[in-house]
Design an enzyme around this catalytic site. Structure first.
Site, PDB file in Angstrom:
ATOM      1  N   TYR A 108       0.826  -1.208   0.000  1.00 42.84           N
ATOM      2  CA  TYR A 108       0.000   0.000   0.000  1.00 42.84           C
ATOM      3  C   TYR A 108       0.861   1.260   0.000  1.00 42.84           C
ATOM      4  CZ  TYR A 108      -3.536  -3.360   1.525  1.00 42.84           C
ATOM      5  OH  TYR A 108      -4.365  -4.441   1.619  1.00 42.84           O
TER       6      TYR A 108
ATOM      7  N   LYS B 233       5.263 -14.098   5.355  1.00 42.28           N
ATOM      8  CA  LYS B 233       5.481 -15.130   4.337  1.00 42.28           C
ATOM      9  C   LYS B 233       6.976 -15.120   4.027  1.00 42.28           C
ATOM     10  CE  LYS B 233       3.880 -18.139   1.273  1.00 42.28           C
ATOM     11  NZ  LYS B 233       3.099 -19.340   1.599  1.00 42.28           N
TER      12      LYS B 233
ATOM     13  N   ASP C 134      -0.717 -17.871   4.878  1.00 44.67           N
ATOM     14  CA  ASP C 134      -1.664 -18.867   4.351  1.00 44.67           C
ATOM     15  C   ASP C 134      -2.047 -19.860   5.444  1.00 44.67           C
ATOM     16  OD1 ASP C 134       1.004 -19.564   4.229  1.00 44.67           O
ATOM     17  OD2 ASP C 134       0.820 -20.779   2.422  1.00 44.67           O
TER      18      ASP C 134
ATOM     19  N   ASP D 116      -4.690  -6.858   6.500  1.00 44.13           N
ATOM     20  CA  ASP D 116      -5.973  -6.544   5.868  1.00 44.13           C
ATOM     21  C   ASP D 116      -6.778  -7.833   5.705  1.00 44.13           C
ATOM     22  OD1 ASP D 116      -7.947  -5.216   4.500  1.00 44.13           O
ATOM     23  OD2 ASP D 116      -6.748  -4.762   2.735  1.00 44.13           O
TER      24      ASP D 116
ATOM     25  N   ASP E  63     -10.235  -9.182   8.097  1.00 42.48           N
ATOM     26  CA  ASP E  63     -11.580  -9.446   7.567  1.00 42.48           C
ATOM     27  C   ASP E  63     -11.994 -10.881   7.871  1.00 42.48           C
ATOM     28  OD1 ASP E  63     -11.796  -6.898   6.614  1.00 42.48           O
ATOM     29  OD2 ASP E  63     -12.377  -7.469   4.591  1.00 42.48           O
TER      30      ASP E  63
HETATM   31 MG    MG Z   1     -10.200  -4.556   4.240  1.00 40.31          MG
END
Ligand code: MG
Ligand code: NAI
Length: 364
Positions: A141, A202, A235, A259, A263
């Site tokens: 980002y 990762k 993962d 992020d 969620d």
């Molecule tokens: Mg989000």
């Protein structure tokens, strides 16, 4: 003069509904605060070509923190079409106000709790109580992208493998960025008496950037011998969070993984009606429900205010009003457990404001 000056940013759609609910509980708690309305959202994009007008930014600078509802955003082409006629064709680019706020105030911590309140019919499992610290400014980002790839760049050793017509987005992790979010996670764990911090990464594939993040976490973990430390690939983490979410406590992750897992985690404990977030920097903070403006419910007072009320709880903690924060959370927990007053997402028929009033009754 009131003790606190709080920016009040309802924004669009149900943002207004849920901030009305927030106000009911804040008034019941008798927080000594002045609430200052700020213009933000789609309306201001359409009318002024800027969804976060400069006057709002100046106002925010005079406040302790902000409570934000939600905003509507649309792809650039549609955004352009809805501009006032005199603003069309000027090349105005829509930019997300919440992303801008994070940058302007360097709000590097995105804190997202996911807790299974007893009796919530939407919980996947009981016993879940985790807090995610997502780095909020770096990683993919960061905003450095190329398409096509500049010729100069393709001269860097290794870059010759990247075709000129590729799109490239840089994943940027800095020592400072990694350190401050990881330290924030450990400090939070220490303050709240939490037992474990898990670093999500990762690093076996993205060796340098995630490697830096993980190495930083390992180093900082040594300063906190009383807090258990472990780490997992993102993962695998998704799999474990679905399988055994109750085993996790504080999670810390770079921006993108944070992020995704936040969620995922919110869906374990009721979804958007319950998901709150804090964007925190060294000098400012913005609190919000995770959900958007849900246009189809705008102004109907149908959506669940609990996400926003839990954001208020995070705000009270930030203001060091611990007692009020605890009182508020207890009231939320009781209302959920009693199950008498609930919005549609929980299988009820009550309004946004009725839920807020029920919570308010228990804190006043
Ligand atoms: Mg989000
Ligand atoms: P959304 O989060 O606004 O709503 C999706 C659906 O989730 C709703 O239709 C509703 O069924 C449910 N929902 C949302 N909040 C709820 C609540 N408090 N209680 C119960 N159910 C709830 O996401 P959507 O529809 O993708 O986006 C609508 C607009 O919001 C778009 O313009 C989008 O860009 C914007 N958005 C803004 C965000 C923000 O301001 N932070 C975050 C996400 C989307």
């Amino acid at each position: 003069m009131a003790k606190y000056r709080i920016a009040w940013l309802p924004g669009d759609g149900v943002g207004k509904d849920v901030l009305d609910a927030a106000r009911i509980v804040l008034d019941a708690l008798k927080l000594d605060a002045e609430y200052v309305h700020g213009d933000i959202g789609w309306e201001f994009w359409c009318r002024e070509g800027n969804p976060l007008p400069e006057r709002t930014i100046e106002m925010l600078k005079t406040t302790d923190c902000a409570l934000f509802g939600a905003i509507t955003s649309k792809p650039q082409k549609e955004a352009e079409e809805e501009l006032a006629p005199e603003l069309k064709g000027k090349g105005l680019q829509y930019r997300s106000p919440i992303v801008r706020l994070r940058q302007l105030f360097d709000l590097y911590i995105n804190l997202r709790p996911a807790k299974a309140y007893k009796g919530n019919p939407l919980n996947i499992k009981e016993g879940i109580d985790l807090v995610i610290f997502r780095e909020n400014t770096e990683d993919l980002y960061f905003g450095v992208e190329f398409h096509p790839v500049p010729e100069e760049m393709r001269k860097i050793p290794g870059m010759e493998r990247v075709p000129a017509d590729a799109a490239v987005s840089l994943k940027v992790i800095t020592p400072k960025g990694a350190e401050r979010i990881i330290r924030a996670a450990f400090e939070y764990a220490k303050k709240k008496g939490r037992k474990k911090v898990t670093c999500v990464h990762k690093a076996n594939v993205v060796r340098l950037s995630d490697g830096l993040f993980l190495d930083t976490a390992k180093r900082i973990a040594e300063e906190y011998p009383d807090i258990e430390f472990d780490h997992a690939n993102v993962d695998a983490m998704c799999m474990w969070l679905v399988k055994n979410p109750e085993r996790y406590d504080v999670l810390v992750a770079p921006n993108l993984y944070g992020d995704i897992i936040s969620d995922l985690a919110s869906q374990l404990v009721g979804g958007l009606g319950f998901a709150s977030a804090a964007n925190i920097g060294d000098n400012y903070a913005v609190f919000e429900p995770v959900h958007g403006s849900a246009p189809k419910y705008a102004g109907q007072y149908k959506v669940n205010p609990i996400a926003t009320i839990l954001a208020v709880k995070l705000m009270l903690e930030y203001l060091r009003e611990e007692e009020k924060a605890e009182k508020l959370e207890r009231a939320v927990a009781e209302v959920i457990e009693e199950g008498k007053v609930k919005t549609y997402d929980m299988g009820g028929e009550n309004t946004t404001l009725e839920v807020a009033e029920e919570i308010a009754k228990k804190v006043s």
